[in-house]
Design a protein around this motif. Structure first.
Motif, PDB file in Angstrom:
ATOM      1  N   ASP A 166      14.506 -60.301  15.597  1.00  0.00           N
ATOM      2  CA  ASP A 166      13.187 -59.756  15.286  1.00  0.00           C
ATOM      3  C   ASP A 166      12.097 -60.425  16.117  1.00  0.00           C
ATOM      4  N   VAL A 167      12.348 -61.668  16.511  1.00  0.00           N
ATOM      5  CA  VAL A 167      11.342 -62.441  17.244  1.00  0.00           C
ATOM      6  C   VAL A 167      11.993 -63.058  18.480  1.00  0.00           C
ATOM      7  N   MET A 168      11.336 -62.915  19.616  1.00  0.00           N
ATOM      8  CA  MET A 168      11.791 -63.524  20.864  1.00  0.00           C
ATOM      9  C   MET A 168      10.638 -64.312  21.474  1.00  0.00           C
ATOM     10  N   PRO A 169      10.886 -65.482  22.057  1.00  0.00           N
ATOM     11  CA  PRO A 169       9.785 -66.238  22.665  1.00  0.00           C
ATOM     12  C   PRO A 169       9.247 -65.600  23.935  1.00  0.00           C
ATOM     13  N   ARG A 170      10.060 -64.744  24.570  1.00  0.00           N
ATOM     14  CA  ARG A 170       9.706 -64.143  25.861  1.00  0.00           C
ATOM     15  C   ARG A 170       9.409 -65.237  26.889  1.00  0.00           C
ATOM     16  N   ASN A 171       9.033 -64.818  28.087  1.00  0.00           N
ATOM     17  CA  ASN A 171       8.884 -65.792  29.166  1.00  0.00           C
ATOM     18  C   ASN A 171       7.481 -66.376  29.292  1.00  0.00           C
ATOM     19  N   ASP A 172       6.494 -65.728  28.682  1.00  0.00           N
ATOM     20  CA  ASP A 172       5.133 -66.264  28.720  1.00  0.00           C
ATOM     21  C   ASP A 172       4.379 -65.792  27.482  1.00  0.00           C
ATOM     22  N   PHE A 173       3.187 -66.318  27.290  1.00  0.00           N
ATOM     23  CA  PHE A 173       2.404 -66.032  26.085  1.00  0.00           C
ATOM     24  C   PHE A 173       2.060 -64.549  25.976  1.00  0.00           C
ATOM     25  N   LYS A 174       1.679 -63.927  27.089  1.00  0.00           N
ATOM     26  CA  LYS A 174       1.272 -62.528  27.076  1.00  0.00           C
ATOM     27  C   LYS A 174       2.415 -61.624  26.626  1.00  0.00           C
ATOM     28  N   ASN A 175       3.604 -61.813  27.187  1.00  0.00           N
ATOM     29  CA  ASN A 175       4.746 -60.989  26.807  1.00  0.00           C
ATOM     30  C   ASN A 175       5.206 -61.298  25.391  1.00  0.00           C
TER      31      ASN A 175
END
Length: 235
Positions: A186-195
């Protein structure tokens, strides 16, 4: 085992299975040569990834391990080269497999976008190469019941019958990996804050999602702590 070996002989005599094995060898080699040379040259792998990111923190620490970091790169390049040489494919796959399994588990543990899909697919490709070289590996496997006759002989003429069942299985496996990446968490950190924030936009979790993304990308807290904060904040 006799049934399996009969299937194996039929697969080895099919041109399409052979082409797929060749594709796996080349693609796996390219992947490890590229990543291995980065380590050998002393550059940080995925240098654009912030050190606050869970994977970025790991790679930053790994980069500072000195000759261990170089050793990993050398091992990757050796495995890649062995895969490209027909006589050493089995040895290359044996060396490649534990490395790529480790990368896959790491990618899942920190939910890293960069290898969340590619790493498990590379594991499957390496497993196929191990299967393809079963004739070289069967004597070290804990199975006593196998046919004694040689099953590694190159056929005089390859069958061109397209293996529709095998092709469907490959497509299904790829689809499962992609779907797990898209919906497995349900939650992914992704590669940066915006994503990271993009996954919460126009949802009821936008505010607590912002706290999660800030926890990961701005505060640099461990992923499990940030996930705990997010789950606690869910009403």
């Amino acid at each position: 085992m006799k049934t399996f070996e009969r299937f194996y002989r039929n697969a080895k005599a099919n041109r399409w299975y052979w082409l797929f094995a060749l594709f796996c060898r080349v693609s796996l080699s390219i992947g490890f040569i590229a990543s291995g040379m980065v380590k050998i040259l002393g550059e940080r792998f995925a240098s654009g990834l912030s050190a606050n990111h869970p994977m970025g923190a790991y790679l930053e620490a790994l980069h500072h391990t000195g000759y261990y970091y170089t050793f990993i790169g050398v091992a990757q390049v050796i495995a890649a080269i062995l895969l490209l040489i027909p006589r050493t494919v089995a040895l290359g796959a044996l060396l490649y497999f534990p490395i790529i399994v480790n990368i896959t588990v790491l990618s899942f543990a920190v939910r890293f976008d960069g290898s969340f899909v590619s790493a498990p697919l590379m594991v499957l490709a390496c497993l196929y190469l191990l299967f393809w070289n079963y004739d070289s590996l069967k004597y070290i496997l804990p199975f006593k019941k196998h046919e004694n006759k040689t099953i590694a002989l190159k056929p005089a003429r390859y069958s061109l019958r397209f293996p529709f069942g095998f092709a469907a299985a490959v497509i299904a496996m790829i689809a499962v990996v992609i779907l797990f990446f898209a919906y497995g968490h349900d939650v992914m950190p992704r590669n940066d804050f915006k994503n990271c924030m993009a996954q919460f936009q126009q949802t009821e979790y936008e505010m607590i999602g912002k706290e999660f993304c800030e926890c990961v990308h701005k505060k640099g807290e461990p992923l499990d702590i940030c996930l705990g904060v997010f789950e606690t904040a869910i009403p």
